[in-house]
Design a protein around this motif. Structure first.
Motif, PDB file in Angstrom:
ATOM      1  N   ASN A  46     -30.632 -29.741  96.146  1.00 41.63           N
ATOM      2  CA  ASN A  46     -29.380 -30.284  95.607  1.00 41.63           C
ATOM      3  C   ASN A  46     -29.572 -31.315  94.499  1.00 41.63           C
ATOM      4  O   ASN A  46     -28.824 -32.274  94.401  1.00 41.63           O
ATOM      5  N   ARG A  47     -30.559 -31.077  93.639  1.00 39.60           N
ATOM      6  CA  ARG A  47     -30.776 -31.975  92.501  1.00 39.60           C
ATOM      7  C   ARG A  47     -30.807 -31.189  91.187  1.00 39.60           C
ATOM      8  O   ARG A  47     -31.845 -31.030  90.550  1.00 39.60           O
ATOM      9  N   PRO A  48     -29.631 -30.664  90.735  1.00 34.36           N
ATOM     10  CA  PRO A  48     -29.618 -29.981  89.444  1.00 34.36           C
ATOM     11  C   PRO A  48     -29.917 -30.982  88.329  1.00 34.36           C
ATOM     12  O   PRO A  48     -29.516 -32.141  88.398  1.00 34.36           O
ATOM     13  N   MET A  49     -30.619 -30.520  87.332  1.00 39.82           N
ATOM     14  CA  MET A  49     -30.978 -31.369  86.192  1.00 39.82           C
ATOM     15  C   MET A  49     -30.050 -31.032  85.017  1.00 39.82           C
ATOM     16  O   MET A  49     -29.309 -30.052  85.052  1.00 39.82           O
ATOM     17  N   ASP A  50     -30.133 -31.820  83.974  1.00 45.09           N
ATOM     18  CA  ASP A  50     -29.330 -31.571  82.779  1.00 45.09           C
ATOM     19  C   ASP A  50     -30.004 -30.593  81.829  1.00 45.09           C
ATOM     20  O   ASP A  50     -29.541 -30.416  80.708  1.00 45.09           O
ATOM     21  N   ALA A  51     -31.073 -29.969  82.267  1.00 45.08           N
ATOM     22  CA  ALA A  51     -31.820 -29.040  81.401  1.00 45.08           C
ATOM     23  C   ALA A  51     -31.581 -27.594  81.826  1.00 45.08           C
ATOM     24  O   ALA A  51     -31.639 -27.267  83.016  1.00 45.08           O
ATOM     25  N   ARG A  52     -31.303 -26.768  80.849  1.00 41.76           N
ATOM     26  CA  ARG A  52     -31.145 -25.336  81.131  1.00 41.76           C
ATOM     27  C   ARG A  52     -32.518 -24.717  81.407  1.00 41.76           C
ATOM     28  O   ARG A  52     -33.541 -25.230  80.963  1.00 41.76           O
ATOM     29  N   VAL A  53     -32.515 -23.624  82.132  1.00 41.36           N
ATOM     30  CA  VAL A  53     -33.750 -22.914  82.458  1.00 41.36           C
ATOM     31  C   VAL A  53     -34.495 -22.533  81.186  1.00 41.36           C
ATOM     32  O   VAL A  53     -35.724 -22.633  81.118  1.00 41.36           O
ATOM     33  N   ASP A  54     -33.768 -22.120  80.159  1.00 41.71           N
ATOM     34  CA  ASP A  54     -34.442 -21.661  78.938  1.00 41.71           C
ATOM     35  C   ASP A  54     -35.167 -22.775  78.183  1.00 41.71           C
ATOM     36  O   ASP A  54     -35.921 -22.512  77.255  1.00 41.71           O
ATOM     37  N   ALA A  55     -34.988 -24.028  78.601  1.00 41.99           N
ATOM     38  CA  ALA A  55     -35.748 -25.127  77.991  1.00 41.99           C
ATOM     39  C   ALA A  55     -37.235 -24.984  78.288  1.00 41.99           C
ATOM     40  O   ALA A  55     -38.071 -25.441  77.502  1.00 41.99           O
ATOM     41  N   VAL A  56     -37.576 -24.348  79.410  1.00 40.22           N
ATOM     42  CA  VAL A  56     -38.987 -24.162  79.767  1.00 40.22           C
ATOM     43  C   VAL A  56     -39.347 -22.696  80.020  1.00 40.22           C
ATOM     44  O   VAL A  56     -40.497 -22.311  79.859  1.00 40.22           O
ATOM     45  N   LEU A  57     -38.380 -21.896  80.407  1.00 42.98           N
ATOM     46  CA  LEU A  57     -38.627 -20.479  80.720  1.00 42.98           C
ATOM     47  C   LEU A  57     -37.526 -19.614  80.103  1.00 42.98           C
ATOM     48  O   LEU A  57     -36.638 -19.109  80.806  1.00 42.98           O
ATOM     49  N   PRO A  58     -37.548 -19.424  78.793  1.00 43.83           N
ATOM     50  CA  PRO A  58     -36.444 -18.730  78.119  1.00 43.83           C
ATOM     51  C   PRO A  58     -36.159 -17.325  78.653  1.00 43.83           C
ATOM     52  O   PRO A  58     -35.005 -16.914  78.681  1.00 43.83           O
ATOM     53  N   ASP A  59     -37.169 -16.605  79.084  1.00 48.75           N
ATOM     54  CA  ASP A  59     -36.961 -15.241  79.558  1.00 48.75           C
ATOM     55  C   ASP A  59     -36.187 -15.175  80.874  1.00 48.75           C
ATOM     56  O   ASP A  59     -35.654 -14.123  81.234  1.00 48.75           O
ATOM     57  N   TRP A  60     -36.114 -16.277  81.596  1.00 39.74           N
ATOM     58  CA  TRP A  60     -35.481 -16.281  82.918  1.00 39.74           C
ATOM     59  C   TRP A  60     -34.045 -16.808  82.893  1.00 39.74           C
ATOM     60  O   TRP A  60     -33.319 -16.670  83.885  1.00 39.74           O
ATOM     61  N   GLN A  61     -33.587 -17.415  81.809  1.00 38.57           N
ATOM     62  CA  GLN A  61     -32.258 -18.033  81.750  1.00 38.57           C
ATOM     63  C   GLN A  61     -31.147 -17.072  82.175  1.00 38.57           C
ATOM     64  O   GLN A  61     -30.297 -17.426  82.992  1.00 38.57           O
TER      65      GLN A  61
END
Length: 188
Positions: A46-61
């Motif tokens: 339960n700790r969502p961050m302000d960063a989208r997945v594609d910030a580190v793993l673009p293929d998984w967003q």
């Protein structure tokens, strides 16, 4: 700590008690991915961050379960990522290590096109929570954590910031009342 018998808590949730008043574990819900005499590892759900997945793993967003952001999985290894997935059926898909009750870890180096058709939910965690041998047992005994059964939906909750309250409310004992404990007891 001497010889302490360890009960395998893998697959259960650790729910922070009101005794934990600050830091990443305050009002956290941790899914224990592995627990034995050598220690324990899990992820904070339960700790969502302000960063989208594609910030580190673009293929998984495009495949991440909403909210499709990175989650702070814990204070250890924040420079690494873990992918948690729902695995329907009994077959272990290529690129996935089945853990328990239909959940597994995905190898994030595997191309999504191979994994995605075989899984349902996907959540990406930056870091994890870890305990050395006996440490978790001591924390539970000292009253830092409630240990409760997990449900498959917990790991992919659409409103993760309310997960602490919902998990406690569904308990059939005194823990249901803890869900109403104020964030700041002095404001009560």
């Amino acid at each position: 700590m001497g010889d302490v018998e360890t009960t395998d808590l893998s697959g259960n949730l650790l729910v922070a008690t009101p005794q934990i008043v600050d830091g990443v574990f305050c009002r956290s819900v941790v899914l224990l991915l592995h627990h034995d005499a050598e220690g324990a590892q899990g992820v904070v759900l339960n700790r969502p961050m302000d960063a989208r997945v594609d910030a580190v793993l673009p293929d998984w967003q495009a495949h991440a379960t909403a909210p499709s952001v990175l989650f702070e999985g814990g204070p250890v290894g924040l420079d690494s990522a873990l992918g948690l997935v729902t695995v329907p059926g009994d077959v272990e898909p290529l690129g996935v290590k089945r853990l328990f009750r239909g959940l597994g870890l995905v190898d994030l180096d595997t191309p999504p096109a191979i994994v995605v058709p075989e899984v349902a939910g996907l959540r990406i965690f930056a870091g994890y929570a870890g305990w050395s041998p006996g440490q978790l047992e001591e924390e539970v005994a000292s009253g830092s954590w409630y240990v409760v059964e997990s449900e498959g939906r917990d790991a992919f909750d659409a409103d993760p910031e309310q997960l602490w309250t919902r998990v406690l409310r569904r308990q059939r004992d005194h823990l249901a009342f803890v869900a109403t404990f104020p964030t700041d007891p002095e404001m009560n």
